[in-house]
Design a protein around this motif. Structure first.
Motif, mmCIF file in Angstrom:
data_model
loop_
_atom_site.group_PDB
_atom_site.id
_atom_site.type_symbol
_atom_site.label_atom_id
_atom_site.label_comp_id
_atom_site.label_asym_id
_atom_site.label_seq_id
_atom_site.Cartn_x
_atom_site.Cartn_y
_atom_site.Cartn_z
ATOM 1 N N HIS A 21 0.835 -1.201 0.000
ATOM 2 C CA HIS A 21 0.000 0.000 0.000
ATOM 3 C C HIS A 21 0.868 1.248 0.000
ATOM 4 O O HIS A 21 0.510 2.261 -0.625
ATOM 5 C CB HIS A 21 -0.922 -0.029 1.228
ATOM 6 N N ALA A 22 2.016 1.141 0.687
ATOM 7 C CA ALA A 22 2.914 2.290 0.728
ATOM 8 C C ALA A 22 3.507 2.572 -0.643
ATOM 9 O O ALA A 22 3.682 3.727 -1.036
ATOM 10 C CB ALA A 22 4.022 2.040 1.747
ATOM 11 N N LYS A 23 3.834 1.513 -1.415
ATOM 12 C CA LYS A 23 4.394 1.719 -2.749
ATOM 13 C C LYS A 23 3.372 2.370 -3.671
ATOM 14 O O LYS A 23 3.702 3.227 -4.486
ATOM 15 C CB LYS A 23 4.848 0.392 -3.336
ATOM 16 N N LEU A 24 2.125 1.922 -3.504
ATOM 17 C CA LEU A 24 1.082 2.485 -4.358
ATOM 18 C C LEU A 24 0.818 3.953 -4.049
ATOM 19 O O LEU A 24 0.564 4.753 -4.947
ATOM 20 C CB LEU A 24 -0.212 1.681 -4.219
ATOM 21 N N THR A 25 0.825 4.257 -2.720
ATOM 22 C CA THR A 25 0.457 5.623 -2.312
ATOM 23 C C THR A 25 1.650 6.522 -2.139
ATOM 24 O O THR A 25 1.482 7.727 -1.969
ATOM 25 C CB THR A 25 -0.330 5.579 -0.992
ATOM 26 N N GLY A 26 2.797 5.940 -2.116
ATOM 27 C CA GLY A 26 3.989 6.751 -1.911
ATOM 28 C C GLY A 26 4.154 7.205 -0.475
ATOM 29 O O GLY A 26 4.844 8.187 -0.211
ATOM 30 N N THR A 27 3.537 6.496 0.457
ATOM 31 C CA THR A 27 3.622 6.846 1.880
ATOM 32 C C THR A 27 4.541 5.860 2.583
ATOM 33 O O THR A 27 4.573 4.682 2.261
ATOM 34 C CB THR A 27 2.223 6.776 2.532
ATOM 35 N N ALA A 28 5.251 6.419 3.634
ATOM 36 C CA ALA A 28 6.174 5.566 4.375
ATOM 37 C C ALA A 28 5.393 4.503 5.133
ATOM 38 O O ALA A 28 4.265 4.725 5.575
ATOM 39 C CB ALA A 28 6.999 6.402 5.347
ATOM 40 N N VAL A 29 6.041 3.354 5.278
ATOM 41 C CA VAL A 29 5.374 2.226 5.943
ATOM 42 C C VAL A 29 5.057 2.548 7.407
ATOM 43 O O VAL A 29 3.970 2.229 7.912
ATOM 44 C CB VAL A 29 6.261 0.975 5.859
ATOM 45 N N ASP A 30 5.997 3.159 8.137
ATOM 46 C CA ASP A 30 5.767 3.428 9.563
ATOM 47 C C ASP A 30 4.607 4.390 9.773
ATOM 48 O O ASP A 30 3.812 4.265 10.707
ATOM 49 C CB ASP A 30 7.039 3.963 10.208
ATOM 50 N N VAL A 31 4.481 5.369 8.846
ATOM 51 C CA VAL A 31 3.376 6.324 8.958
ATOM 52 C C VAL A 31 2.064 5.626 8.697
ATOM 53 O O VAL A 31 1.056 5.803 9.408
ATOM 54 C CB VAL A 31 3.580 7.501 7.992
ATOM 55 N N LEU A 32 2.080 4.849 7.599
ATOM 56 C CA LEU A 32 0.852 4.150 7.238
ATOM 57 C C LEU A 32 0.430 3.186 8.342
ATOM 58 O O LEU A 32 -0.759 3.056 8.659
ATOM 59 C CB LEU A 32 1.070 3.385 5.933
ATOM 60 N N ALA A 33 1.420 2.499 8.953
ATOM 61 C CA ALA A 33 1.113 1.577 10.061
ATOM 62 C C ALA A 33 0.511 2.329 11.253
ATOM 63 O O ALA A 33 -0.459 1.889 11.863
ATOM 64 C CB ALA A 33 2.365 0.842 10.487
ATOM 65 N N ALA A 34 1.094 3.485 11.615
ATOM 66 C CA ALA A 34 0.594 4.264 12.743
ATOM 67 C C ALA A 34 -0.840 4.703 12.510
ATOM 68 O O ALA A 34 -1.710 4.589 13.387
ATOM 69 C CB ALA A 34 1.506 5.455 12.990
ATOM 70 N N LEU A 35 -1.078 5.229 11.289
ATOM 71 C CA LEU A 35 -2.427 5.717 10.993
ATOM 72 C C LEU A 35 -3.430 4.563 11.004
ATOM 73 O O LEU A 35 -4.557 4.712 11.499
ATOM 74 C CB LEU A 35 -2.417 6.418 9.643
ATOM 75 N N SER A 36 -3.014 3.444 10.439
ATOM 76 C CA SER A 36 -3.914 2.295 10.371
ATOM 77 C C SER A 36 -4.255 1.778 11.766
ATOM 78 O O SER A 36 -5.425 1.498 12.083
ATOM 79 C CB SER A 36 -3.285 1.204 9.514
ATOM 80 N N TYR A 37 -3.223 1.635 12.620
ATOM 81 C CA TYR A 37 -3.469 1.133 13.972
ATOM 82 C C TYR A 37 -4.299 2.118 14.791
ATOM 83 O O TYR A 37 -5.155 1.721 15.595
ATOM 84 C CB TYR A 37 -2.148 0.833 14.680
ATOM 85 N N ALA A 38 -4.062 3.399 14.626
ATOM 86 C CA ALA A 38 -4.849 4.401 15.342
ATOM 87 C C ALA A 38 -6.311 4.322 14.926
ATOM 88 O O ALA A 38 -7.228 4.362 15.764
ATOM 89 C CB ALA A 38 -4.285 5.790 15.084
ATOM 90 N N LYS A 39 -6.512 4.236 13.614
ATOM 91 C CA LYS A 39 -7.880 4.152 13.117
ATOM 92 C C LYS A 39 -8.545 2.875 13.615
ATOM 93 O O LYS A 39 -9.734 2.867 13.956
ATOM 94 C CB LYS A 39 -7.853 4.201 11.581
#
Length: 1349
Positions: free
Chosen positions: A89-107
C-alpha cells in the motif's frame, strides 16, 4: 575411425533414462520459477485490491477464535501479512510504511472502542474491546521492533477524535505507546478533552462496582493518572530555564488535578454511602511520585479545601459547628484529612491554620472539621490548638478585635466537642478563661467588650454554650452587674426559644414519663411522615433534616418506630415505599434493614403458625449495635497497633458519638450535659435504668476485651477512654456503681484475667480525678464512712479485708494496680510521676507481710511470685519513699479489729506471732503504742456498739434483744487485740515507763485525748471503762507500779470520775456500778495516804461509791491506806445502822465536817427506806443530815424519772422529811456536794419536777400552816422558775429526757404556787429577793404585786 575412438564416443553417449531425467529437471526448474512468479503476481493482485481496515477486522476475528496453542503462530502470521499489505500500500500511495502503520493502527483502535464525536465514550473497556486492543498492541510492539511504526503520527491520529476511553489512554501510557505527557501536549487547547478526562477519573473513582477485578483496574488507572499529574504539576525542583512544552504540561496538570479534586470532593458529598477511592492515599502510596512533589501538592490541596468558596457564614458556623465533629463528619472526609496531615508535622499544621484564619476567607465547615480531625489524630494537636486560642484571645482583648474573639470561641468549642479526652469541656474552659482570676478580663473595658460580643451572637448560640455562660459567668467588675444580668436574661430567652431549661429533673419517674413522651412523639412523627409521603410521593423534608441535624433522635427513636416488625403486604404500601426510599438514600443502615426484614419474616411465620408473638425491642436497637461495633473496632485497632500507629482518638470519638446516640433515646441532651460536683452512689438502690445498665456492661466488656487483647498497648488509649466517658456522668455513675458492686460483692466470681482490666480502668479513673466529680457512697440512703472523696480512695476504703478471701483479693487487685502504675511511669518518662491513693498503697503494705511471713525480714527476692517481686522491687520502694507512705499503727489496729478470726487465712498462733512482729519490729513497742491500741479499741467498741444496738443503763452496757445474737457473732478480733495490749503492758521494762513528774500516765493521757469535747457520750465512756477495767489498775494513775502518780495525774483522775463517769455511768443517784468501784479500789491500792486524803476531799463520788458498795468489796490487806479508808466507811455504816434501830432516843453525831455528814447521809439513804421512815425523828438534832437526805431523795426521784423507774419510796421519804423539818428543802437553793460533784446534770435538771411532786402530794392544811416560815416561799419560787425553764427547753427540743412533765402538771404546779402566795403574809411577800421576783413568770409577778398593793 579406429576402435579406440569408437569406444570413447560410445562412453560419452547418453542413455534414454538420462535424457528423461534431464528433461524432468528442466521442467521442474521452469515450474518453480513460474510458481514464484505466479505467487508474486497473485500477491500483487491481492495487495492492489486489499482494504487495510477489512484486514484488521479479519485479523481480530481470527485472533478471537484461535486457540491458545497457536497464539504465537497466528500473531506472527497476522503481523507479517499486515506488514506486507502496508508495504504494498505504501508503494502504491507513496507513503512511508511506519506512517501508514501508525495511521492504520490508530484508526483501528478508534473503531474498536467505537469513538465518535457525537456521544459519550465509556471510561472502561469491555472484555471484547480489551481482547482486541491487546491484539493491536502486540502488532504495534512488533512493528516497533521492525522500526515500522511512527508514534508521532499514531498520537496525532488517535487524538483526532473528541475523546478516548480513560482506560485506553492509560493502557497506551502503560505500554509506552502514548504517554500521558504526549496526550496532554497533543490536546492543549481542547478543553472538552480535558473535561472528559477529569470526568472519567472522578466517575470511576466514585462509583466502584462489587467486582474486585474491576476495582483493581479502576484503582490502577486513577492512581496512575493522579501520580503523573502530581509529579508533573508539582515538580520537585523548579528549573530556571524550562522549555515551553514542559511549562504547558505543568500548568495543564495543575488545572486537571485541581478540577479532579474539586469535583471528587463535591460529588462525594452527594453520594456518601457509595464505595469511593481515596485519591490522596493513592497518591501517597504511589512509587512514581517523590516526597517533594507530594508535599507541594498536599499543601496546596489543604489550603484549597480549607478556603474553598461556600455559603456558610460565621453565624451559621456558631449554630452548626457541633455537627462538624470528627465522629459526625463523613468517613471519606476524615480519611482525606488524615492523608493531608501525614506530610506535615503538627507545628506546621498549626501555623497553617493560624495563617489561614488571619489572612484568608476560610470555609468554616471544612476548617472546623479539619481541626477536629487534627485534634483526634495528632497527639500534640490539643496543646497547639490551645496555644492558637490563647494567641487569638490575647490579640482580641488587646486590640478589641471582634473577629479574633469569635475565632477563639469557635476553636475552643470545636476542641471541646471532641470530648474531655482531647480538650477540657467548654463550660470549664469558659470558667478557666474568663472566670475569677482571668488573665484576659482584667478591666471593665475588657469585660464590656466580651459581653458585647457574647450578646451579639446569642441569636445563633446553641443551648449548651448559653448554659455554660450562665452557670460559669465571667469575672464581673463593679457597676457591670447590670450588663451581666441583661445577658443572662437574653440567654434565658434564647433557651426558652430552644425549649431548653437550665435545670432538669432527674428522678426515675420523670425520666420514665419523658421516655414515654418521646416514644409517643416518634409515633406521631412516623404517622405524619407516611401521610405526607402518600400525598406527595416524596420523602418529607422534615425527615431529611432530622436525619442530619437530629441524628440521635432519628436513629434512636424515629427509625425503630418506623421499622416496627409487621407482616408485610403483597402490594407495597406507603410505609414500605417510604422505607425503601430511605434505604436507597442511605438513611437506614444496612444492618438495621436486615434485622427489620428478618423480624418481619419472623412475624409472618408466627402468624402462619398461629402464635401470637411479640418481637423484643432490643432486636431493633440499632444504636446499641453500633456502639458494640465501634468497641469491636477499638479492639481491632489495639491488635493492629504495631502496623498502624494512628491515634486511637478517632475510635474514641466514634464511640463517644455512638454512646451519645444510645443515651439520647432515653435522656435529653440536658440530662447528658449535667455536670454535678458530687456523685452519690447508692449500692443497694442504685436507681439505674435498663439502658444505663446495658450500656455500662457493653462499655465495660469492650474495655476489658481491648485490655486483654494487648495489655502492653493499653497505655496508649485507656487514659483517653476514661476522659471520653467523663463527659457522660450518667454512664460514669452507673460504671462506678457497677465496679463497686462487682469488687465488693462478686469478687469471688472474678478470675485473674478480669482483675487486670478492672485494675487498669481504676488507675486511669484515678489519674483523671481532677476532671471527675467527687464521690460519696450510700447504702439505703445512709452515707458510708468512706465518703466523700475521689472514687478510687472511696472504693479502696469500701473494700473489706475482714476475711482471708477478701484479703487475698484485695492484695491481688492492689498489686495489679501498683504494677501497672509503675510501668506507666516508666513509659511516660515525665518529671511529674503519676500516683495512686495512699490508702491503696497502705493496704498493700499491710497485707503483704501478713500473708507472706517470709517477706517480714527479706530484702531480696528469691521466688517467681509476682507479689513478692513487686514488694521487694527497687521501683516500689523508691515510690513509697518518694511519697513518704508508711502504714500507720492506728490503721493497722483498725484493720485487725475488723478481722473475723474464724474466717482468717492464718491460724490463731500465726496471728499472735504476726502481732508481736508488728508491735516490736515495725513500731518499736512503747507507751505510744499502748495509747494507740487503747484509742482504737475504744473507737471500734463504740462503732460496734452503735451498729449492734448497745445502750447504757445504770452505768452498764446492754444489748437490744433482737440484735444481741448478731452482735456477739460479729465482734471481730477485739478480744485478741485487747490481749495484745495486755501483753504489751506486761512485757515492757519498767524503766521505759518512767516519765517526768509533771506528765500524765499514758492511759490517763489517752483517755483525756479520746474524750476531749465528747465526754457526754455514755456509750463511749462505757467503752473506755470496759477497756480500762481489763488492764492493770495502776496504769490509770502511774505507768509503773510503786511509783507515785505525776503531779497532775491525780487531778485528771478526779475529773475523769467526777465529770465523765458521774455524768454518764451512774448506777444510783450517788454511786457508780460495783465493777467500776471495785476497779477504782484496786487503783487506790497504788496510792499513798496523801493521795487518798486528796481524793476524799476532791472526789466525793468515788467515796460515796466505795461507801455504798463497801460490804461487797474484798479486804485489801496489802494496802494499809485503803484498809484504813474502808474502816472509816465501816464506822459510818454503823452510825447509819444505829439510826434505824428500834431505840427512840435522838441521835447526836460526833462528825463535824460537811463531807463526813454527807457520807453518813449516803449511808443512811442506802438502807431500807421503810425503816428510815420510822426513825427520822431521831435525826432532828442533825438538821444537816436531814437536808442531805432530803436532797438525795429528790435526786433519786429525778433519777427514777429519767430512767423510767419507780419513785414511791424516795418520794415518801422526801415528804416525811418535810413534815418534820420543812427547812430541809433550803438545800436545793445552795451549791451542795450532790449537785456540784456527784449527780449527773440530767438528774439535777429534773429535780424541780421531783420536788413539785412532793409539794403536790402534801396536804393543803400542811402548807397553810408552813407557808409563812422563813425561806419556804422563796425556795418554792426558785424551784418553780427552774421548772418553767425546763418545760420551755423541752418544748424547744433543747432537753429531751423530761419524762412526766406535761401541761396539766405545769398547771397544777402554777396553781400550787399561786395558792401559797395567796396564803403568805404581807411581810413574807415584801421580804422576797428582787432577783427571784424578776425571774418569776408574769402571772406570779402580777399575783404578788396585786397582794402587796
Amino acid at each position: 575411425m579406429d576402435l579406440k575412438e569408437v569406444e570413447d564416443n560410445s562412453s560419452n553417449a547418453k542413455t534414454f533414462e538420462n535424457l528423461l531425467e534431464c528433461r524432468q529437471q528442466y521442467r521442474d526448474t521452469q515450474l518453480s520459477e513460474n510458481t514464484t512468479n505466479l505467487k508474486d503476481v497473485v500477491l500483487r493482485l491481492i495487495d492492489h485490491h486489499q482494504h487495510v481496515d477489512k484486514l484488521f477486522e479479519d485479523l481480530n476475528s481470527l485472533q478471537q477464535v484461535s486457540s491458545g496453542d497457536n497464539d504465537e503462530q497466528n500473531e506472527k502470521l497476522s503481523v507479517d501479512m499486515f506488514v506486507s499489505s502496508l508495504q504494498s500500500h505504501a508503494k502504491l500511495t507513496g507513503t512511508a510504511v511506519d506512517v501508514l502503520a501508525a495511521l492504520s493502527y490508530a484508526k483501528n483502535l478508534q473503531a474498536i472502542v467505537n469513538v465518535t464525536d457525537d456521544k459519550d465514550t465509556p471510561h472502561l473497556l469491555n472484555d471484547t474491546q480489551k481482547l482486541q486492543v491487546k491484539v493491536v498492541l502486540r502488532g504495534i510492539h512488533k512493528l516497533n521492533l521492525m522500526h515500522s511504526f511512527s508514534k508521532a503520527h499514531f498520537i496525532k491520529k488517535i487524538n483526532s477524535k473528541a475523546s478516548l476511553p480513560l482506560e485506553l489512554i492509560w493502557i497506551l501510557h502503560r505500554e509506552s505507546i502514548m504517554s500521558i505527557n504526549k496526550f496532554i501536549t497533543s490536546n492543549l487547547g481542547r478543553q472538552n478533552v480535558f473535561a472528559d478526562l477529569t470526568h472519567g477519573i472522578v466517575n470511576i473513582g466514585l462509583n466502584l462496582p462489587d467486582d474486585q477485578i474491576i476495582v483493581a483496574r479502576c484503582t490502577e488507572i486513577v492512581q496512575g493518572f493522579a501520580a503523573f499529574l502530581v509529579y508533573h504539576g508539582y515538580p520537585a525542583n523548579t528549573e530556571e530555564h524550562v522549555d515551553v512544552a514542559k511549562v504547558a504540561v505543568q500548568k495543564a496538570s495543575v488545572v486537571i488535578l485541581d478540577t479532579i479534586m474539586t469535583d471528587f470532593i463535591k460529588k462525594r458529598k452527594d453520594s456518601p454511602n457509595s464505595s469511593h477511592l481515596n485519591i490522596l492515599q493513592l497518591i501517597r502510596l504511589s512509587k512514581t511520585v517523590n516526597q517533594q512533589s507530594n508535599v507541594k501538592f498536599f499543601k496546596q490541596q489543604l489550603q484549597q479545601q480549607l478556603t474553598a468558596s461556600t455559603d456558610i457564614i460565621v453565624s451559621q458556623a456558631i449554630s452548626d459547628q457541633h455537627l462538624w465533629t470528627f465522629s459526625k463528619s463523613a468517613s471519606q472526609t476524615t480519611a482525606s484529612y488524615r492523608e493531608l496531615l501525614l506530610f506535615f508535622n503538627e507545628e506546621e499544621i498549626a501555623a497553617m491554620i493560624k495563617r489561614l484564619l488571619e489572612h484568608e476567607e476560610v470555609n468554616w465547615q471544612a476548617l472546623l472539621s479539619f481541626i477536629s480531625t487534627f485534634l483526634v489524630v495528632c497527639s500534640g494537636a490539643p496543646n497547639l490548638i490551645k496555644g492558637l486560642i490563647d494567641n487569638f484571645l490575647t490579640i482580641a482583648i488587646e486590640e478589641m478585635d471582634q473577629d479574633f474573639l469569635i475565632i477563639a470561641l469557635l476553636l475552643a468549642r470545636q476542641a471541646a466537642a471532641e470530648g474531655p479526652q482531647i480538650f477540657t469541656s467548654y463550660p470549664q474552659w469558659f470558667k478557666n478563661t474568663f472566670g475569677d482570676g482571668s488573665v484576659y478580663i482584667t478591666s471593665k473595658k475588657s469585660f464590656m467588650f466580651l459581653m458585647k460580643i457574647l450578646t451579639s451572637i446569642v441569636p445563633f448560640e446553641p443551648a449548651y454554650t448559653l448554659k455554660a455562660h450562665i452557670q460559669k459567668p465571667p469575672q464581673t467588675f463593679a457597676k457591670c452587674q447590670d450588663l451581666l444580668c441583661d445577658y443572662v436574661l437574653l440567654a434565658k430567652t434564647r433557651l426558652a426559644d430552644l425549649k431548653e431549661t437550665l435545670e432538669q429533673s432527674d428522678t426515675s419517674e420523670s425520666k420514665e414519663l419523658k421516655t414515654k413522651e418521646l416514644h409517643k412523639q416518634a409515633e406521631a412523627d412516623v404517622e405524619q411522615a407516611i401521610g405526607v409521603f402518600e400525598a406527595t410521593n416524596q420523602i418529607p423534608h422534615s425527615i431529611i433534616q432530622a436525619s442530619i441535624f437530629k441524628y440521635p433522635y432519628f436513629m434512636g427513636r424515629f427509625l425503630p418506630v418506623l421499622l416496627t416488625p409487621r407482616m408485610l403486604p403483597d402490594v407495597p404500601d406507603s410505609r414500605m415505599k417510604l422505607i425503601e426510599m430511605l434505604k436507597d438514600l442511605g438513611k437506614i443502615p444496612v444492618k438495621m434493614m436486615e434485622k427489620y426484614k428478618k423480624a418481619c419474616d419472623k412475624e409472618l411465620n408466627s402468624l402462619l403458625e398461629g402464635i401470637d408473638m411479640e418481637e423484643d425491642d432490643c432486636e431493633m436497637f440499632e444504636p446499641m449495635d453500633a456502639l458494640k461495633q465501634s468497641l469491636d473496632n477499638l479492639v481491632k485497632a489495639v491488635n493492629e497497633f504495631e502496623t498502624n500507629k494512628e491515634s486511637f482518638n478517632r475510635h474514641l470519638a466514634i464511640i463517644s458519638e455512638r454512646l451519645q446516640t444510645v443515651l439520647c433515646s432515653e435522656f435529653t441532651p440536658s440530662d447528658l450535659s449535667t455536670a454535678d460536683e458530687l456523685l452519690t452512689l447508692d449500692l443497694q438502690a442504685p436507681s439505674l435504668t435498663q439502658l444505663q445498665v446495658e450500656t455500662t456492661e457493653v462499655l465495660l466488656n469492650g474495655f476489658c476485651k481491648a485490655c486483654m487483647q494487648r495489655p502492653e498497648v493499653t497505655v496508649h488509649w485507656a487514659d483517653n477512654f476514661v476522659s471520653m466517658l467523663s463527659q457522660f456522668q450518667l454512664v460514669l455513675k452507673s460504671l462506678m456503681i457497677r465496679l463497686c458492686i462487682v469488687l465488693t460483692h462478686q469478687e469471688s466470681q472474678l478470675q485473674k484475667s478480669h482483675i487486670g482490666p478492672m485494675s487498669i480502668l481504676l488507675v486511669h479513673i484515678h489519674l483523671k480525678q481532677d476532671f471527675l466529680p467527687l464521690v460519696t457512697i450510700t447504702v439505703h440512703g445512709k452515707s458510708s464512712d468512706s465518703s466523700c472523696d475521689q472514687f478510687l480512695p472511696v472504693l479502696t476504703r469500701l473494700l473489706s479485708t475482714n476475711t482471708g478471701d477478701k484479703m487475698k483479693f484485695m492484695l491481688q487487685l492492689s498489686s495489679t494496680m501498683i504494677r501497672y502504675l509503675l510501668d506507666l511511669n516508666k513509659l511516660s518518662g515525665l518529671s511529674t510521676q503519676c500516683c495512686l491513693p495512699d490508702v491503696l498503697i497502705e493496704k498493700f503494705l499491710y497485707l503483704v507481710p501478713r500473708l507472706y511471713p517470709e517477706l517480714r525480714y527479706a530484702n531480696e527476692n528469691t521466688t517467681d511470685d509476682e507479689i513478692e517481686q513487686l514488694f521487694l522491687s527497687h521501683d516500689f520502694k523508691e515510690y513509697v519513699g518518694r511519697h513518704s507512705i508508711k502504714f500507720a499503727l492506728s490503721q493497722w489496729i483498725c484493720n485487725e479489729l475488723s478481722v473475723q478470726p474464724h474466717l482468717d487465712c492464718i491460724s490463731y498462733l500465726e496471728r499472735k506471732e504476726y502481732y508481736r512482729w508488728v508491735v516490736n519490729e515495725q513500731f518499736g513497742g512503747d507507751t505510744e503504742i499502748c495509747s494507740l491500741i487503747f484509742t482504737e479499741l475504744v473507737e471500734y467498741s463504740k462503732n460496734y456498739g452503735v451498729q449492734s444496738g448497745l445502750y447504757v443503763h445504770n452505768g452498764c452496757i446492754h444489748h437490744l434483744r433482737e440484735k444481741s445474737k448478731s452482735a456477739t457473732s460479729q465482734n471481730g478480733s477485739q478480744g485478741e487485740i485487747l490481749q495484745l495490749l495486755q501483753e504489751v503492758c506486761q512485757t515492757f521494762v519498767s524503766s521505759r515507763f518512767v516519765k517526768p513528774a509533771d506528765n500524765l500516765g499514758w492511759m490517763m493521757a489517752a483517755i483525756q485525748k479520746r474524750l476531749g469535747n465528747n465526754g457526754n457520750d455514755p456509750l463511749e465512756v462505757a467503752c473506755i471503762m470496759n477497756i480500762v477495767t481489763s488492764l492493770p489498775a495502776h496504769l490509770l494513775v502511774t505507768n509503773t507500779p510503786g511509783c507515785p502518780p505525776a503531779s497532775n495525774t491525780l487531778k485528771a483522775f478526779n475529773n475523769f470520775i467526777n465529770i465523765h463517769l458521774g455524768q454518764n455511768l451512774m448506777e444510783t443517784t450517788c454511786s457508780l456500778p460495783l465493777h467500776m468501784t471495785l476497779y477504782f479500789a484496786r487503783v487506790l491500792c497504788h496510792l499513798n495516804s496523801t493521795c487518798i486524803l486528796q481524793l476524799k476531799k476532791e472526789c466525793p463520788l468515788l467515796m460515796s461509791s466505795l461507801l455504798v458498795h463497801s460490804k461487797k468489796l474484798p479486804k485489801f490487806s496489802k494496802s494499809q491506806n485503803l484498809s484504813e479508808l474502808l474502816k472509816n466507811f465501816s464506822f459510818l455504816q454503823d452510825h447509819a445502822a444505829e439510826a434505824v434501830s428500834s431505840d427512840s432516843r435522838p441521835l447526836q453525831f460526833t462528825l463535824s465536817q460537811d463531807q463526813d455528814l454527807w457520807l453518813l447521809s449516803v449511808a443512811l439513804f442506802s438502807l431500807k427506806k421503810h425503816n428510815l421512815y420510822k426513825q427520822l425523828h431521831r435525826l432532828l438534832n442533825s438538821k444537816k443530815v436531814l437536808q442531805y437526805l432530803f436532797e438525795l431523795s429528790i435526786a433519786d426521784v429525778a433519777h427514777s424519772i429519767f430512767n423510767g423507774g419507780l419513785v414511791s419510796s424516795s418520794l415518801q421519804l422526801a415528804q416525811n422529811i418535810l413534815e418534820i423539818h420543812l427547812e430541809s428543802m433550803k438545800i436545793l437553793t445552795e451549791d451542795s456536794i450532790l449537785e456540784t460533784c456527784v449527780a449527773p446534770q440530767t438528774v439535777v435538771q429534773l429535780m424541780p419536777i421531783a420536788l413539785f411532786r412532793v409539794y403536790l402530794n402534801g396536804s393543803t392544811s400542811f402548807w397553810k400552816d408552813q407557808v409563812n416560815k422563813p425561806c419556804v416561799l422563796q425556795t418554792v419560787l426558785v424551784q418553780h422558775h427552774k421548772l418553767v425553764k425546763l418545760y420551755t427547753n423541752v418544748n424547744q427540743g433543747l432537753f429531751n429526757a423530761a419524762k412526766g412533765i406535761s401541761l396539766n402538771f405545769m398547771t397544777s404546779c402554777f396553781k400550787f404556787v399561786k395558792d401559797l402566795i395567796s396564803k403568805s403574809h404581807h411581810h413574807i411577800l415584801q421580804s422576797l429577793n428582787p432577783e427571784i421576783l424578776k425571774n418569776a413568770t408574769p402571772e406570779i409577778q402580777s399575783e404578788i404585786v396585786k397582794l402587796l398593793s
